[in-house]
Motif scaffolding. Structure first.
Motif, short mmCIF file in Angstrom:
data_model
loop_
_atom_site.label_atom_id
_atom_site.label_comp_id
_atom_site.label_asym_id
_atom_site.label_seq_id
_atom_site.Cartn_x
_atom_site.Cartn_y
_atom_site.Cartn_z
N ASN A 1 0.81 -1.22 0.00
CA ASN A 1 0.00 0.00 0.00
C ASN A 1 0.85 1.27 0.00
O ASN A 1 0.89 2.01 0.98
CB ASN A 1 -0.96 0.03 1.19
CG ASN A 1 -2.02 -1.03 1.12
OD1 ASN A 1 -2.28 -1.57 0.06
ND2 ASN A 1 -2.64 -1.32 2.24
N PRO A 2 1.53 1.57 -1.11
CA PRO A 2 2.29 2.81 -1.16
C PRO A 2 1.38 4.03 -1.08
O PRO A 2 0.23 4.00 -1.52
CB PRO A 2 3.00 2.75 -2.52
CG PRO A 2 2.24 1.74 -3.32
CD PRO A 2 1.58 0.82 -2.35
N LEU B 1 -10.28 16.50 -5.38
CA LEU B 1 -9.28 15.59 -4.84
C LEU B 1 -9.90 14.57 -3.88
O LEU B 1 -9.58 13.38 -3.93
CB LEU B 1 -8.15 16.36 -4.18
CG LEU B 1 -7.24 17.08 -5.18
CD1 LEU B 1 -6.42 18.17 -4.52
CD2 LEU B 1 -6.35 16.09 -5.91
N GLU B 2 -10.80 15.02 -3.00
CA GLU B 2 -11.44 14.09 -2.07
C GLU B 2 -12.30 13.06 -2.80
O GLU B 2 -12.34 11.90 -2.42
CB GLU B 2 -12.27 14.84 -1.03
CG GLU B 2 -11.42 15.52 0.02
CD GLU B 2 -12.22 16.20 1.11
OE1 GLU B 2 -11.67 16.31 2.22
OE2 GLU B 2 -13.37 16.62 0.87
N SER B 3 -12.96 13.47 -3.87
CA SER B 3 -13.79 12.52 -4.62
C SER B 3 -12.94 11.53 -5.41
O SER B 3 -13.46 10.54 -5.92
CB SER B 3 -14.76 13.25 -5.54
OG SER B 3 -14.07 13.93 -6.55
N MET C 1 -6.05 3.56 -3.61
CA MET C 1 -7.34 4.24 -3.50
C MET C 1 -7.47 5.36 -4.54
O MET C 1 -8.52 5.59 -5.09
CB MET C 1 -7.52 4.84 -2.10
CG MET C 1 -7.47 3.82 -0.99
SD MET C 1 -8.90 2.74 -0.99
CE MET C 1 -10.10 3.81 -0.25
N VAL C 2 -6.37 6.05 -4.83
CA VAL C 2 -6.39 7.14 -5.80
C VAL C 2 -6.51 6.58 -7.22
O VAL C 2 -7.28 7.06 -8.03
CB VAL C 2 -5.14 8.03 -5.67
CG1 VAL C 2 -5.06 9.03 -6.80
CG2 VAL C 2 -5.17 8.75 -4.33
N GLN C 3 -5.76 5.56 -7.52
CA GLN C 3 -5.79 4.97 -8.86
C GLN C 3 -7.16 4.36 -9.18
O GLN C 3 -7.65 4.47 -10.28
CB GLN C 3 -4.70 3.90 -9.02
CG GLN C 3 -3.30 4.41 -8.89
CD GLN C 3 -2.92 5.43 -9.96
OE1 GLN C 3 -3.50 5.49 -11.04
NE2 GLN C 3 -1.95 6.26 -9.66
N ASP C 4 -7.79 3.75 -8.15
CA ASP C 4 -9.10 3.14 -8.35
C ASP C 4 -10.21 4.18 -8.38
O ASP C 4 -11.31 3.90 -8.80
CB ASP C 4 -9.40 2.13 -7.23
CG ASP C 4 -8.48 0.92 -7.28
OD1 ASP C 4 -7.84 0.71 -8.33
OD2 ASP C 4 -8.42 0.20 -6.29
#
Length: 117
Positions: free
Chosen positions: A50-51, A76-78, A112-115
């Motif tokens: 989990n980087p 960004l939060e979404s 989480m960001v990539q997904d």
């Protein structure tokens, strides 16, 4: 990740740049961003998993930037970033041009960001 953040902030229709403050002589609002504290959130079997890390977004403006800041936070939060801190400052580019700066700090997990979760 650099391109991912750029793509997220691009709909704000202001200059966005990685690591460099935008040229404020032509625009009233600009955004720069950079990453720090990058590493792993979890370790298992002797390997990092989990980087993630922290993202700093700087909104520079010579006018009221309240709406742009709100929109940047929402975008960004979404997209999986978690707002950790925000602060204001004032500086000047020269004797004639004063600008304001809003510093936004987000924590993130790359997965989480990539997904987009």
């Amino acid at each position: 990740m650099i391109q991912r953040v750029y793509d997220i902030l691009k709909p704000l229709n202001v200059p966005v740049s990685f690591m460099l403050r935008p040229d404020m002589s032509k625009n009233q609002i600009g955004i720069s961003y950079h990453f720090f504290n990058e590493g792993y959130e979890l370790y298992g079997d002797g390997k990092g998993k989990n980087p993630g890390g922290s993202l700093q977004v700087d909104v520079f403006s010579t006018v009221d930037y309240t709406n742009t800041v709100k929109q940047a936070i929402n975008l960004l939060e979404s997209n999986g970033f978690r707002l950790a801190d925000k602060r204001d400052s004032e500086d000047s580019l020269s004797e004639n041009i004063k600008y304001y700066q809003k510093v936004l700090i987000f924590n993130y997990n790359e997965r989480m960001v990539q997904d987009g979760s």
